[in-house]
Design a protein around this motif. Sequence first.
Motif, PDB file in Angstrom:
ATOM      1  N   GLU A 127      31.058  31.179  67.180  1.00  0.00           N
ATOM      2  CA  GLU A 127      31.917  31.513  68.808  1.00  0.00           C
ATOM      3  C   GLU A 127      33.230  31.102  68.720  1.00  0.00           C
ATOM      4  O   GLU A 127      34.239  31.985  68.939  1.00  0.00           O
ATOM      5  CB  GLU A 127      31.018  31.064  69.928  1.00  0.00           C
ATOM      6  CG  GLU A 127      31.547  31.673  71.171  1.00  0.00           C
ATOM      7  CD  GLU A 127      31.239  33.129  71.612  1.00  0.00           C
ATOM      8  OE1 GLU A 127      31.610  33.473  72.665  1.00  0.00           O
ATOM      9  OE2 GLU A 127      30.691  33.709  70.671  1.00  0.00           O
ATOM     10  N   SER A 128      33.661  30.005  68.362  1.00  0.00           N
ATOM     11  CA  SER A 128      34.760  29.487  68.255  1.00  0.00           C
ATOM     12  C   SER A 128      35.664  30.461  67.461  1.00  0.00           C
ATOM     13  O   SER A 128      36.805  30.633  67.434  1.00  0.00           O
ATOM     14  CB  SER A 128      34.921  27.949  67.772  1.00  0.00           C
ATOM     15  OG  SER A 128      34.099  27.429  68.751  1.00  0.00           O
ATOM     16  N   LEU A 129      34.999  30.803  66.206  1.00  0.00           N
ATOM     17  CA  LEU A 129      35.661  31.428  65.206  1.00  0.00           C
ATOM     18  C   LEU A 129      36.164  32.826  65.863  1.00  0.00           C
ATOM     19  O   LEU A 129      37.201  33.257  65.550  1.00  0.00           O
ATOM     20  CB  LEU A 129      35.136  31.563  63.993  1.00  0.00           C
ATOM     21  CG  LEU A 129      35.690  32.301  62.706  1.00  0.00           C
ATOM     22  CD1 LEU A 129      36.943  31.514  62.321  1.00  0.00           C
ATOM     23  CD2 LEU A 129      34.855  32.321  61.405  1.00  0.00           C
ATOM     24  N   PHE A 159      37.883  47.276  58.826  1.00  0.00           N
ATOM     25  CA  PHE A 159      38.311  46.302  59.778  1.00  0.00           C
ATOM     26  C   PHE A 159      38.268  46.914  61.167  1.00  0.00           C
ATOM     27  O   PHE A 159      37.971  47.925  61.579  1.00  0.00           O
ATOM     28  CB  PHE A 159      39.855  45.965  59.521  1.00  0.00           C
ATOM     29  CG  PHE A 159      40.215  45.402  58.103  1.00  0.00           C
ATOM     30  CD1 PHE A 159      39.796  44.082  58.030  1.00  0.00           C
ATOM     31  CD2 PHE A 159      40.486  45.938  56.868  1.00  0.00           C
ATOM     32  CE1 PHE A 159      40.047  43.318  56.840  1.00  0.00           C
ATOM     33  CE2 PHE A 159      40.941  45.260  56.045  1.00  0.00           C
ATOM     34  CZ  PHE A 159      40.448  43.923  55.966  1.00  0.00           C
ATOM     35  N   PRO A 160      38.335  45.758  62.185  1.00  0.00           N
ATOM     36  CA  PRO A 160      38.156  46.263  63.564  1.00  0.00           C
ATOM     37  C   PRO A 160      39.247  47.237  64.045  1.00  0.00           C
ATOM     38  O   PRO A 160      40.392  47.193  63.338  1.00  0.00           O
ATOM     39  CB  PRO A 160      38.432  44.683  64.185  1.00  0.00           C
ATOM     40  CG  PRO A 160      38.020  43.776  63.228  1.00  0.00           C
ATOM     41  CD  PRO A 160      38.421  44.580  61.834  1.00  0.00           C
ATOM     42  N   GLU A 189      34.208  37.409  59.292  1.00  0.00           N
ATOM     43  CA  GLU A 189      35.262  36.905  60.155  1.00  0.00           C
ATOM     44  C   GLU A 189      36.399  36.453  59.331  1.00  0.00           C
ATOM     45  O   GLU A 189      37.489  36.495  59.743  1.00  0.00           O
ATOM     46  CB  GLU A 189      34.647  35.740  60.938  1.00  0.00           C
ATOM     47  CG  GLU A 189      33.725  36.127  61.894  1.00  0.00           C
ATOM     48  CD  GLU A 189      32.342  36.597  61.546  1.00  0.00           C
ATOM     49  OE1 GLU A 189      31.319  36.837  62.424  1.00  0.00           O
ATOM     50  OE2 GLU A 189      32.113  36.404  60.534  1.00  0.00           O
ATOM     51  N   VAL A 190      36.230  35.804  58.137  1.00  0.00           N
ATOM     52  CA  VAL A 190      37.261  35.479  57.432  1.00  0.00           C
ATOM     53  C   VAL A 190      37.978  36.383  56.729  1.00  0.00           C
ATOM     54  O   VAL A 190      39.252  36.250  56.579  1.00  0.00           O
ATOM     55  CB  VAL A 190      36.576  34.510  56.126  1.00  0.00           C
ATOM     56  CG1 VAL A 190      37.691  34.087  55.096  1.00  0.00           C
ATOM     57  CG2 VAL A 190      35.918  33.367  56.577  1.00  0.00           C
ATOM     58  N   GLU A 191      37.660  37.552  56.389  1.00  0.00           N
ATOM     59  CA  GLU A 191      38.147  38.660  55.849  1.00  0.00           C
ATOM     60  C   GLU A 191      39.277  39.161  56.851  1.00  0.00           C
ATOM     61  O   GLU A 191      40.372  39.417  56.804  1.00  0.00           O
ATOM     62  CB  GLU A 191      37.334  39.715  55.557  1.00  0.00           C
ATOM     63  CG  GLU A 191      37.027  39.778  54.066  1.00  0.00           C
ATOM     64  CD  GLU A 191      36.383  41.144  53.740  1.00  0.00           C
ATOM     65  OE1 GLU A 191      37.085  42.017  53.540  1.00  0.00           O
ATOM     66  OE2 GLU A 191      35.188  41.315  53.629  1.00  0.00           O
ATOM     67  N   VAL A 192      38.616  39.359  58.440  1.00  0.00           N
ATOM     68  CA  VAL A 192      39.589  39.807  59.287  1.00  0.00           C
ATOM     69  C   VAL A 192      40.696  38.639  59.549  1.00  0.00           C
ATOM     70  O   VAL A 192      41.854  39.095  59.823  1.00  0.00           O
ATOM     71  CB  VAL A 192      38.783  39.788  60.750  1.00  0.00           C
ATOM     72  CG1 VAL A 192      39.734  39.907  61.975  1.00  0.00           C
ATOM     73  CG2 VAL A 192      37.705  40.920  60.440  1.00  0.00           C
ATOM     74  N   LEU A 193      40.625  37.377  59.460  1.00  0.00           N
ATOM     75  CA  LEU A 193      41.589  36.396  59.601  1.00  0.00           C
ATOM     76  C   LEU A 193      42.536  36.400  58.504  1.00  0.00           C
ATOM     77  O   LEU A 193      43.892  36.316  58.642  1.00  0.00           O
ATOM     78  CB  LEU A 193      40.858  35.056  59.700  1.00  0.00           C
ATOM     79  CG  LEU A 193      39.998  34.676  60.746  1.00  0.00           C
ATOM     80  CD1 LEU A 193      39.361  33.028  60.815  1.00  0.00           C
ATOM     81  CD2 LEU A 193      40.992  34.479  62.163  1.00  0.00           C
ATOM     82  N   PRO A 244      31.914  41.343  62.472  1.00  0.00           N
ATOM     83  CA  PRO A 244      32.592  41.227  63.660  1.00  0.00           C
ATOM     84  C   PRO A 244      32.510  42.403  64.516  1.00  0.00           C
ATOM     85  O   PRO A 244      32.264  43.503  64.173  1.00  0.00           O
ATOM     86  CB  PRO A 244      33.972  41.476  62.820  1.00  0.00           C
ATOM     87  CG  PRO A 244      34.012  41.808  61.635  1.00  0.00           C
ATOM     88  CD  PRO A 244      32.475  41.363  61.145  1.00  0.00           C
ATOM     89  N   GLY A 245      32.613  42.144  65.655  1.00  0.00           N
ATOM     90  CA  GLY A 245      32.250  43.492  66.801  1.00  0.00           C
ATOM     91  C   GLY A 245      31.030  43.797  66.894  1.00  0.00           C
ATOM     92  O   GLY A 245      30.719  44.334  68.080  1.00  0.00           O
ATOM     93  N   ALA A 246      30.073  42.811  66.441  1.00  0.00           N
ATOM     94  CA  ALA A 246      28.635  42.999  66.810  1.00  0.00           C
ATOM     95  C   ALA A 246      28.579  42.382  68.226  1.00  0.00           C
ATOM     96  O   ALA A 246      29.233  41.353  68.635  1.00  0.00           O
ATOM     97  CB  ALA A 246      27.770  42.451  65.877  1.00  0.00           C
TER      98      ALA A 246
END
Length: 670
Positions: free
Chosen positions: A467-469, A612-613, A525-529, A453-455
């Motif tokens: 992209e949708s995620l 995390f972001p 992405e799943v971790e961030v969610l 995430p963030g790339a």
Amino acid sequence: MKRRRGGSPEPGCLRAWAAESRALAGRWQAARCSGPGGAAAREVRRQRGGFGELLLRMRGLPPALPALPLELTVLYNSLLFATGASDSAIQGEAEGIRQGLLRVLEACGACGQGLSAEELWQKVLQEVTAEELQAPLHRLGALQAAWWLAASRLGSAAGLFRLLSNAEDPGRAHCSEGENELLCLLKAWRVPAEAASLPLVQSAEDLKEILCTAAAFLQGLQELEAGNFPTALSLLQEAAGGFCSRKVLAQIYTCLGCCTQRMGKPQTALQHLKRALQVDFQCLPALSHAAAVYHELGETEAELQTLALLYEALEKKTPAAASSGPYFLIRTELLVHTPILASLLRHRHPSEVKYLLAQRCLQDGRVADAVEHYLDFLALLQEGLQQQMPLDGGSALPRIPEVFLEAASALEQAGRHQDAITVCEEVISRTTDLIPRMLRVEERLEQPECLSPGAGLAGGLLSQKKESLCCLTWRAAGYLHQGWAWAKLGESKEAVTQFSRCLGDLLRVQLYGSGVEPTESLLPEVEVLQKIRLLSLIGRGAQFLELGRHKEALLDFQHGLQILPGDPAAASYLVQALWKLNRKQEAAAHWQKFSQSPAGEDGQQEGQGRPFPLYLVSCLKQAMFPHSASLARSIRDYLGTTSRDPSSEPGQSPHPHLLTSPRTGLSRGL
């Protein structure tokens, strides 16, 4: 050796051609000392045509040995101008050398058609023994090697210099073990004596020095890319002592700085980078790398000052300074242009530097400065800067919605909650049409090259599902930030609404895959969610407590602990909810278990795993339980009372953990 039948050019022709060649070379020598910004650059274009036309007239006659020294000298000068006029080492010009060598063989009664460039050179140097041709051939050989260097054909260049040295002295081209072969052969090559009657526009001695510098620089870069840092350091130091312009010397020092930084020597790296700026103050990549070294050392003040200087320099767009020395047609910079050099010397866009200033200030807790930089950056976006932004893998910029969310985080920490809400609304409105009603996602990391995430957009466009995620993550984060902002404004009902919208968005994602793998294998992405869901449940639960809706708050905290068992904030809030529901014995039991185990023992501890972001950091801070001390005192007082009077709270179970639903997973963390 057979001599080609046919007459030589008339002596008058030779004299006229030689006089024309001397006149052209003389005009160049007069112009070259004015520097590349003056008459020299204009003269290059004129001289290219002059020598080219002279060469065509000479080749209009059959090749003859008496004319070949002049013809090869004119060819050498013509090719130098062709390279200088194009500002690059042209591989197509190598055909000119090939035709020259074929004419030499033809004049000697031999043939070289169908041979490769390396084979042709070998044949010419073995069969042509005329003394008057040795110097012109050696000069052309050096020029051929220069083009091979520019094409990173180091083996071909080394092989040619071995041939040139052996043609002079068979025992001369010998390198000791461990010595760099190409540099050894270059240094062993004897520069041929130059006849005064055949003037050159660039001496072979100068060309040799430039080839030595370029060879060391190029091989140093190759070793740096391969991770052989000690060898790279030695070669780059050799290049730094070579023959080059101040601009190239600054580039070499910059590469030395990058090399020593990767060797774990940041202070030495800073010395090299400062030297680069002393040599050429316009070497802005050195400033960029210096900021990175200061960041590595944790010297935030120096890093921010360096980034500010870099941004100011980029905004000024100062034109490149003209060289004060003589102008050379073949230069080191024309021969060394590899991808790693382009990467190391990459000029950052001003927007990237402005973002880095904002990011570093936010990370360092300089909230007011961070807000200023983020708002400047967003203003640049409104002015259409987005079309000019770099999207390559080396860019410091994350995806634009993440920058908006980071700006919202900075605004929240600065107490500008309404502004934060407005910025988040921009993210929400721009991503709404990009999110499907339902999104089925594999929760485990199968592809090691999966982007974090963030790339940015490095590696090509993201898949539609990814992209949708990302869009769903950004919108959910926008609602999360709005929820906390409304909570800070004292609007608990509006905060609950935004937290609920965040949780509703997350219900669109259907995860599939085994749930037994370790957390490290989860998609980033799943971790961030999952973290966003936890923070939203804690936020909504806290607002339910403010509204007196304690049972709903308890459910949210229980669900939060299902996501991350043992999370300190969710566990503390759960204890408070139980306390407010007058389930004090149960609350005390959970508090005791929680206080006796390390924070986050069964969950992800702070600082472990993937970070995390940055845009979630303020939410993580706001989710921390604020009443730990007072709640602990109340529970200790209660436990002191019940230890003296066990029947003080009739109706409570002597085993409070049995009242806990097994589906909450509380027994793991508390």
